[in-house]
Motif scaffolding. Structure first.
Motif, PDB file in Angstrom:
ATOM      1  N   TYR A  72      -7.731  -1.256  -2.834  1.00 51.73           N
ATOM      2  CA  TYR A  72      -8.849  -2.037  -2.397  1.00 51.73           C
ATOM      3  C   TYR A  72     -10.121  -1.526  -3.618  1.00 51.73           C
ATOM      4  CZ  TYR A  72     -14.627  -1.861  -0.469  1.00 51.73           C
ATOM      5  OH  TYR A  72     -15.142  -1.715  -0.192  1.00 51.73           O
ATOM      6  N   ILE A  73     -10.997  -2.317  -3.753  1.00 53.35           N
ATOM      7  CA  ILE A  73     -11.800  -3.059  -5.145  1.00 53.35           C
ATOM      8  C   ILE A  73     -13.201  -3.291  -4.337  1.00 53.35           C
ATOM      9  CG2 ILE A  73     -12.680  -3.450  -7.477  1.00 53.35           C
ATOM     10  CD1 ILE A  73      -9.909  -3.638  -7.789  1.00 53.35           C
ATOM     11  N   ALA A  89     -10.499   1.768 -12.735  1.00 61.05           N
ATOM     12  CA  ALA A  89     -10.279   2.572 -10.999  1.00 61.05           C
ATOM     13  C   ALA A  89     -10.596   1.397  -9.715  1.00 61.05           C
ATOM     14  CB  ALA A  89     -10.590   3.795 -10.800  1.00 61.05           C
ATOM     15  N   PRO A  90      -9.787   1.380  -8.635  1.00 58.99           N
ATOM     16  CA  PRO A  90     -10.200   0.659  -7.736  1.00 58.99           C
ATOM     17  C   PRO A  90     -10.758   2.206  -6.889  1.00 58.99           C
ATOM     18  CG  PRO A  90      -7.873   0.137  -8.121  1.00 58.99           C
ATOM     19  CD  PRO A  90      -8.127   1.212  -8.902  1.00 58.99           C
ATOM     20  N   ASP A  91     -11.156   1.599  -6.232  1.00 56.19           N
ATOM     21  CA  ASP A  91     -12.470   2.870  -5.598  1.00 56.19           C
ATOM     22  C   ASP A  91     -11.299   3.692  -4.085  1.00 56.19           C
ATOM     23  OD1 ASP A  91     -15.245   1.883  -5.230  1.00 56.19           O
ATOM     24  OD2 ASP A  91     -14.324   0.136  -5.787  1.00 56.19           O
ATOM     25  N   LEU A  92     -10.437   2.540  -3.991  1.00 56.92           N
ATOM     26  CA  LEU A  92      -9.275   3.274  -2.959  1.00 56.92           C
ATOM     27  C   LEU A  92      -7.812   3.026  -3.329  1.00 56.92           C
ATOM     28  CD1 LEU A  92      -8.141   4.183   0.400  1.00 56.92           C
ATOM     29  CD2 LEU A  92      -8.963   2.302   1.208  1.00 56.92           C
ATOM     30  N   VAL A  93      -7.502   3.937  -3.263  1.00 55.75           N
ATOM     31  CA  VAL A  93      -5.624   4.057  -3.535  1.00 55.75           C
ATOM     32  C   VAL A  93      -5.134   4.213  -2.596  1.00 55.75           C
ATOM     33  CG1 VAL A  93      -3.952   4.335  -5.453  1.00 55.75           C
ATOM     34  CG2 VAL A  93      -5.842   3.677  -6.063  1.00 55.75           C
ATOM     35  N   ILE A  94      -3.828   2.787  -2.010  1.00 55.95           N
ATOM     36  CA  ILE A  94      -2.465   4.226  -0.439  1.00 55.95           C
ATOM     37  C   ILE A  94      -1.385   4.030  -1.472  1.00 55.95           C
ATOM     38  CG2 ILE A  94      -1.485   3.316   1.619  1.00 55.95           C
ATOM     39  CD1 ILE A  94      -4.870   1.446   1.944  1.00 55.95           C
ATOM     40  N   GLU A  95      -1.140   5.111  -1.256  1.00 52.88           N
ATOM     41  CA  GLU A  95       0.097   5.153  -1.511  1.00 52.88           C
ATOM     42  C   GLU A  95       1.379   5.370  -0.185  1.00 52.88           C
ATOM     43  OE1 GLU A  95       2.234   4.514  -4.868  1.00 52.88           O
ATOM     44  OE2 GLU A  95       0.393   4.534  -5.737  1.00 52.88           O
ATOM     45  N   ILE A  96       2.336   4.318  -0.100  1.00 52.18           N
ATOM     46  CA  ILE A  96       2.918   5.182   0.835  1.00 52.18           C
ATOM     47  C   ILE A  96       4.347   5.553   0.144  1.00 52.18           C
ATOM     48  CG2 ILE A  96       5.015   4.136   2.439  1.00 52.18           C
ATOM     49  CD1 ILE A  96       2.665   1.372   1.722  1.00 52.18           C
TER      50      ILE A  96
END
Length: 175
Positions: A72-73, A89-96
């Motif tokens: 998320y940016i 850098a994005p604001d939020l990073v999600i790794e599964i």
């Protein structure tokens, strides 16, 4: 690394080319789809910015290019989105996480994302059916909370978000 034409996916970590795992499992993809749908609907409904998903190059520095599962940016930072990649850098990073990627996601990527200023990092475990939310404090992550299927995830970055974790894992078969 973008000129490689061998059919494989790579990330660039500290100037080293790292081959990514083969195509993700069905569980990974279903969890990713559910999570992307929930997050994107929330972000779009409020005009908060942009949500993206892999494969999408995120260039953190000249020697670090990653492909997070979801990111998320914020609206005021969408200038980092270019035609070819995310340049910053994005604001939020999600790794599964998968059994083969969990160590890399928990250590290497955690350090990279913290060092490059990703404000929030979510580690999703389809196996445990949990989402761990990490918040950047200074230059290190602190665990805000770990949420299970019966919980509603809260984000310091997105305070109005109330994500039912059951909506992420609920229709995914336990394999």
């Amino acid at each position: 690394y973008k000129r490689l034409e061998d059919g494989k996916r790579y990330e660039l970590i500290e100037g080293r080319l790292i081959e990514m795992a083969p195509a993700p499992t069905s569980v990974h993809q279903l969890v990713s789809g559910n999570l992307y749908f929930e997050l994107a609907a929330f972000i779009r409904a409020r005009g908060l910015g942009t949500v993206g998903e892999a494969p999408f190059d995120v260039v953190l520095s000249e020697t670090v290019t990653v492909q997070p599962d979801i990111f998320y940016i914020a609206k005021d930072r969408t200038h980092i989105i270019t035609l070819e990649n995310i340049s910053g850098a994005p604001d939020l990073v999600i790794e599964i996480m998968s059994p083969t990627s969990a160590r890399h996601d928990r250590t290497t990527k955690r350090g990279l994302y913290a060092r490059h200023g990703v404000k929030e990092y979510w580690l999703v475990s389809p196996e445990a059916r949990t989402i761990q939310v990490l918040t950047l404090k200074g230059d290190v992550y602190q665990t805000s909370d770990t949420y299970g299927e019966e919980d509603t995830l809260r984000s310091m970055l997105l305070p109005a978000l109330a994500l039912k974790v059951a909506d992420v894992f609920g229709d995914i078969p336990v394999l």
